[in-house]
Design a protein around this motif. Structure first.
Motif, mmCIF file in Angstrom:
data_model
loop_
_atom_site.group_PDB
_atom_site.id
_atom_site.type_symbol
_atom_site.label_atom_id
_atom_site.label_comp_id
_atom_site.label_asym_id
_atom_site.label_seq_id
_atom_site.Cartn_x
_atom_site.Cartn_y
_atom_site.Cartn_z
ATOM 1 N N PHE A 147 82.324 -14.151 -27.639
ATOM 2 C CA PHE A 147 83.425 -14.056 -26.717
ATOM 3 C C PHE A 147 83.638 -12.976 -25.594
ATOM 4 N N THR A 148 83.485 -13.277 -24.297
ATOM 5 C CA THR A 148 83.515 -12.251 -23.272
ATOM 6 C C THR A 148 84.496 -12.336 -22.400
ATOM 7 N N ARG A 149 85.288 -11.053 -21.906
ATOM 8 C CA ARG A 149 86.240 -11.361 -20.837
ATOM 9 C C ARG A 149 85.881 -10.373 -19.861
ATOM 10 N N LEU A 150 86.000 -10.815 -18.705
ATOM 11 C CA LEU A 150 85.876 -9.849 -17.311
ATOM 12 C C LEU A 150 87.188 -9.635 -16.984
ATOM 13 N N ARG A 151 87.682 -8.536 -16.840
ATOM 14 C CA ARG A 151 88.980 -8.363 -16.106
ATOM 15 C C ARG A 151 88.971 -7.228 -15.112
ATOM 16 N N ASN A 152 89.502 -7.482 -13.863
ATOM 17 C CA ASN A 152 89.740 -6.696 -12.710
ATOM 18 C C ASN A 152 88.133 -6.061 -12.520
ATOM 19 N N CYS A 153 87.142 -6.872 -12.328
ATOM 20 C CA CYS A 153 85.677 -6.544 -12.039
ATOM 21 C C CYS A 153 85.393 -6.935 -10.810
ATOM 22 N N PHE A 154 84.623 -6.188 -10.235
ATOM 23 C CA PHE A 154 84.143 -6.242 -8.675
ATOM 24 C C PHE A 154 82.776 -6.179 -8.764
ATOM 25 N N PHE A 155 82.058 -7.186 -7.963
ATOM 26 C CA PHE A 155 80.817 -7.294 -7.513
ATOM 27 C C PHE A 155 80.344 -7.452 -5.978
ATOM 28 N N TYR A 156 79.470 -6.495 -5.822
ATOM 29 C CA TYR A 156 79.129 -6.107 -4.134
ATOM 30 C C TYR A 156 77.983 -6.793 -3.945
ATOM 31 N N GLU A 157 77.673 -7.225 -2.594
ATOM 32 C CA GLU A 157 76.382 -7.837 -2.194
ATOM 33 C C GLU A 157 76.523 -7.701 -0.661
ATOM 34 N N LYS A 158 75.274 -6.964 0.158
ATOM 35 C CA LYS A 158 75.387 -7.076 1.424
ATOM 36 C C LYS A 158 75.155 -8.665 2.111
ATOM 37 N N ASN A 159 75.715 -8.928 2.835
ATOM 38 C CA ASN A 159 75.710 -10.479 3.277
ATOM 39 C C ASN A 159 75.380 -10.304 5.079
ATOM 40 N N ASN A 160 74.359 -10.581 5.385
ATOM 41 C CA ASN A 160 73.851 -10.313 6.891
ATOM 42 C C ASN A 160 74.221 -8.896 7.070
ATOM 43 N N ASP A 161 75.151 -8.523 7.979
ATOM 44 C CA ASP A 161 75.521 -7.071 8.331
ATOM 45 C C ASP A 161 76.714 -6.927 7.783
ATOM 46 N N LEU A 163 79.685 -6.979 4.292
ATOM 47 C CA LEU A 163 79.860 -7.007 2.833
ATOM 48 C C LEU A 163 80.484 -8.122 2.255
ATOM 49 N N LYS A 164 79.844 -8.516 0.992
ATOM 50 C CA LYS A 164 80.523 -9.503 0.352
ATOM 51 C C LYS A 164 80.867 -9.041 -0.957
ATOM 52 N N VAL A 165 82.345 -9.096 -1.218
ATOM 53 C CA VAL A 165 82.902 -8.666 -2.592
ATOM 54 C C VAL A 165 83.333 -9.868 -3.213
ATOM 55 N N ARG A 166 83.248 -9.599 -4.646
ATOM 56 C CA ARG A 166 83.797 -10.832 -5.554
ATOM 57 C C ARG A 166 84.277 -10.198 -6.519
ATOM 58 N N ASN A 167 85.678 -10.693 -6.446
ATOM 59 C CA ASN A 167 86.841 -9.961 -7.498
ATOM 60 C C ASN A 167 86.877 -11.006 -8.713
ATOM 61 N N ILE A 168 86.842 -10.622 -9.926
ATOM 62 C CA ILE A 168 87.433 -11.592 -10.919
ATOM 63 C C ILE A 168 88.261 -10.837 -11.457
ATOM 64 N N LYS A 169 89.685 -11.368 -11.326
ATOM 65 C CA LYS A 169 90.782 -10.780 -11.920
ATOM 66 C C LYS A 169 90.912 -11.020 -13.489
ATOM 67 N N ASP A 390 89.393 -10.072 -1.825
ATOM 68 C CA ASP A 390 88.593 -9.280 -2.736
ATOM 69 C C ASP A 390 88.243 -7.924 -2.297
ATOM 70 N N THR A 391 87.812 -7.983 -0.832
ATOM 71 C CA THR A 391 87.336 -6.917 -0.242
ATOM 72 C C THR A 391 88.575 -5.747 -0.115
#
Length: 398
Positions: A147-161, A163-169, A390-391
């Motif tokens: 079992f895995t729990r992701l809590r308040n995690c942020f994932f960053y990727e450059k998207n074109n020019d 920033l793409k941010v994905r927040n999993i609360k 998310d950003t």
């Protein structure tokens, strides 16, 4: 699949949610601290993979807990994808040297691609101020067998020019086992942890300290989320809210802006009979150049944003019409006389501006085909309302 989801939700409801709700209803203090989305989510998103099933809670940390029993669920079948976790996150990591296993309870994890890290550095993001686990040069993510729990995690990727941010609360991921019964039937078993024990601990969970520290801005973000989720909200309601001086931090944070300028009427110098353009926002970057933001509603009239046959996918006519509107903005600023007009009247330097179209919600753009389509538009970036939130939350947590 329907039987699997029903049994999955029934188990969570009986052994987890009902226990939390019963405890909270008898303790007024807990109502102030328990994350609202655990009991009254805006939406539940369920992802089914070949070896895992995940449930993501969508909503705000603090608002009154609703007694409404029906909660909308969105289901994605990712049984055939190569990397279940990266497909959920929607971030493609670099070909680096580090593969990160995620297992157990993972809190406050920040993972950025190399290009995203460079972009954050260029915009003076304070890495030393982060109270979290920060990982760079990541080549991939994978899940363990438990079992895995992701809590308040942020994932960053450059998207074109940008920033793409994905927040999993809050996302809970459960292992599953698949066994073929016959040619047309498959038996799927979900392995749950001790759900009553898990509920007992989760009842005590409270806001991260950083969010308490940024309480005023967090409340503003809640108002923004409530606004774009409210029935009858118009594009004008949304842009008027974001243009208010006390709320301008939202778009400045989301697009690394130093200042925001709303609805400036721009006349065509070579053809005064042509209707002026009026972008929703100009956002001034740190380099002194302004980019263009155009807002549409978070709802999409058509059932899907991607249409067409396999290998011939394209955006729906609705999305194409929005893109066409921003294309007029590009045409306008290709003429130096128009650029001079905007600079002399509004003090804005606009030259080959990046165009951002804000529309829809993240789950509307989930199919991977849309990512390939948007890459064809080199000076246009589509952001969802979830991307904006998310950003900004990524900044507030810094």
């Amino acid at each position: 699949m329907d039987d699997l989801i029903k049994k999955f939700l029934d188990t969570l409801n009986f052994n987890y949610w009902n226990l939390i709700r019963h405890t909270v209803e008898n303790n007024k203090e807990l109502k102030k601290t328990v994350p609202t989305f655990l009991l009254s989510p805006e939406k539940l998103i369920i992802y089914v993979g070949s070896q895992h099933i995940a449930i993501e809670y969508i909503g705000t940390y603090n608002r009154p807990i609703s007694d409404e029993k029906q909660v909308e669920c969105v289901l994605y079948d990712y049984s055939e994808v190569d990397n279940f976790l990266e497909e959920i996150i929607g971030v493609t990591y670099d070909k680096g040297t580090l593969t990160i296993p995620l297992n157990g309870c993972v809190d406050d994890l920040y993972i950025a691609t190399v290009e995203a890290t460079d972009l954050l550095s260029e915009n003076n993001w304070n890495f030393l101020a982060q109270e979290m686990t920060f990982v760079l040069n990541v080549s991939g993510l994978f899940l363990g067998e438990n079992f895995t729990r992701l809590r308040n995690c942020f994932f960053y990727e450059k998207n074109n020019d940008g920033l793409k941010v994905r927040n999993i609360k809050w996302m809970d991921i459960f292992p599953i086992e698949r066994h073929d019964v016959d040619q047309d039937t498959e038996d799927i078993t979900v392995t749950f942890p001790n759900l009553p024990l898990l509920a007992k601990g989760d009842i005590q969970y409270s806001l991260p300290e950083k969010l308490n520290f940024q309480y005023d801005k967090l409340m503003t973000m809640n108002r923004f989320i409530e606004l774009y989720n409210s029935e009858g909200t118009s594009e004008t309601d949304i842009t008027r809210f974001l243009a208010e001086p006390e709320n301008q931090f939202i778009l400045n944070m989301a697009f690394f802006g130093s200042s925001l300028h709303a609805e400036k009427e721009c006349k065509w110098i070579d053809n005064e009979e042509k209707p002026p353009i009026r972008p929703d926002f100009f956002v001034m970057g740190s380099d002194g150049m302004a980019d263009i933001l155009e807002f549409k509603l978070p709802t999409i009239k058509t059932e899907t944003v991607v249409v067409g046959k396999i290998n011939r996918e394209t955006f729906s006519s609705e999305i194409h019409s929005y893109i066409a509107q921003t294309r007029v903005y590009r045409e306008y600023f290709e003429d130096p006389r128009n650029r001079d007009f905007v600079k002399s009247h509004y003090g804005l330097e606009v030259y080959y501006p990046k165009r951002y179209l804000v529309v829809g919600r993240r789950w509307m753009f989930a199919p991977p085909e849309w990512r390939a389509i948007i890459n064809e538009y080199k000076d246009l970036t589509i952001r969802t309302y979830d991307d904006i939130v998310d950003t900004v939350m990524g900044h507030l947590m810094s």
